[in-house]
Design a protein around this motif. Sequence first.
Motif, short mmCIF file in Angstrom:
data_model
loop_
_atom_site.label_atom_id
_atom_site.label_comp_id
_atom_site.label_asym_id
_atom_site.label_seq_id
_atom_site.Cartn_x
_atom_site.Cartn_y
_atom_site.Cartn_z
N THR A 173 -7.33 0.17 0.94
CA THR A 173 -6.75 0.46 2.07
C THR A 173 -6.80 0.16 3.41
O THR A 173 -6.76 0.21 4.36
N ARG A 174 -8.94 0.68 3.74
CA ARG A 174 -9.20 1.58 5.34
C ARG A 174 -8.98 -0.03 5.22
O ARG A 174 -9.33 -0.67 6.91
N VAL A 212 -1.29 10.64 1.99
CA VAL A 212 -2.86 10.79 1.02
C VAL A 212 -3.22 12.48 1.50
O VAL A 212 -3.72 12.65 0.42
N ARG A 213 -2.62 12.43 2.82
CA ARG A 213 -3.69 13.72 3.42
C ARG A 213 -2.65 15.01 2.11
O ARG A 213 -3.13 16.20 2.34
N ALA A 270 -5.07 7.81 -4.42
CA ALA A 270 -6.26 8.28 -3.47
C ALA A 270 -6.94 10.02 -3.92
O ALA A 270 -7.69 10.15 -4.15
N TYR A 323 -1.53 7.61 5.04
CA TYR A 323 -2.22 8.38 6.22
C TYR A 323 -1.76 9.32 6.01
O TYR A 323 -2.48 10.70 4.73
N GLU A 369 -13.47 11.02 -2.39
CA GLU A 369 -13.01 10.69 -0.86
C GLU A 369 -13.68 9.32 -0.83
O GLU A 369 -13.17 8.69 0.43
N LYS A 428 -8.39 4.16 -1.52
CA LYS A 428 -9.32 4.07 -0.09
C LYS A 428 -10.04 3.25 0.79
O LYS A 428 -9.23 3.27 1.62
N ARG A 429 -10.88 2.74 0.08
CA ARG A 429 -11.63 2.05 0.83
C ARG A 429 -10.49 1.00 0.75
O ARG A 429 -10.93 0.12 1.87
N ARG A 489 0.67 -1.42 -0.44
CA ARG A 489 -0.07 -0.34 -0.34
C ARG A 489 1.08 0.81 0.26
O ARG A 489 0.29 2.29 -0.77
#
Length: 409
Positions: A323-324, A211-212, A310, A208, A315, A320-321, A122
């Motif tokens: 990775t979450r 991506v932010r 991402a 995190y 959103e 993202k899904r 990831r």
Amino acid sequence: MWNGTDPLRNDTFSCASPSVEGYRYFGVLLGSAVTIVGTIGNILTVLAFATDASLRTRFNVLIVNLALADLLYCTMLQPVSVDSYLHLHWRGGATWCQMFGFLLFLSNSVSIITLCLIAMSRYLVVAHRTSRCARLLLSHRGVAVLLISSWLLGLASFAPLWPVYVFAPQVCTCSFHRSKGRPYTTVLLFLYFFLGLGCVGLFYLLIYRKVRVAAKAFLKYRPSRRSSKLKQAEAEAATDDSGISAGASTTQSCEISNDEAGAKQNRNKAEEKSEGHTTTKEPKNSIQDASKDIETSSKPSPVTIQTTPAAGSGEDSEFKRVTRMCFTVFLCFVGCFAPFLLLNVADKANRAPQVIHMFCANLTWLNSCINPLLYAAMNRQFNQAYKDLLHKAVHPLTWIWRTRRFTTS
């Protein structure tokens, strides 16, 4: 420690105690549920990968490897633990006790290594997907080498402990001896459970942050909504759920070609000259053409924005899904093992009640069956694949029931 005699007459294979006479039935029920749910769920995960072409990605190979490690525990080891809890006695003999302890830690070590590989993949997709190392590791051959290495590393780590796998009455199962295997066992536990899981958490923290930062940069230089939708559709068509591109670039360009602008200027000037020879009317149009030329020549220079998979997908992007979902799997693993590890560190003298040791050990069982439930709840592709497989499995039974009902009526 065992002495090679009949285990049914050997007190070292017994975990009977008045404090756990009633609790053992809770362990039997929980272990039986873990066996059923874990076996069915992990088999469905493997079959979904094998039968659904959309799930056969390089990243999902890691998911299957994790499912195989859990399946080893659910199908071979968990039923034996249920039998030990039911009788409060190990009935498999000394050799099987050693094999049980070895397979137990092999399964756990492969799970931890696979979680590290998932988090690393990831992170490479987010931060270093264009680097040569990332392309090599995320290639089909690279992923295959990593998976084989995960099992070989687990074998090499815990095979030397074969002589010290014994029955542990506190948890009514087989494990390595708490003092005979030291300091090797202490080093292994630190490397796998503390350093290994710590690296997984660090990778997700870096993901995190990356991506932010990328999301903020994308919002600052966001192109038009129409072009974003077109680029998102192209990205989804060329990228699998792991974020590994099939050939499309991750660079989003908000630029106008200088050649096109120059050609437009020359075309406008030619039209203006031709209009000047034919008529002198409509000066307003000439002014508008001149203003267009000024606007074209005054447009800013090209700006190129480097984004992560991402950042440009919205959103609710697939990256993202996924990775979450992977981060949730990691949190569940830590939540299942943390109480047991902390209790063993704090209670080196075994002074805590046996029922507390057994309960904390029972929490580790959940890790082998919870992952398929997370896939079904957090991944639409796995959810649909599970439904299709269950429908195919139930369809012959419903057909037989309908046939019998029709013949009897």
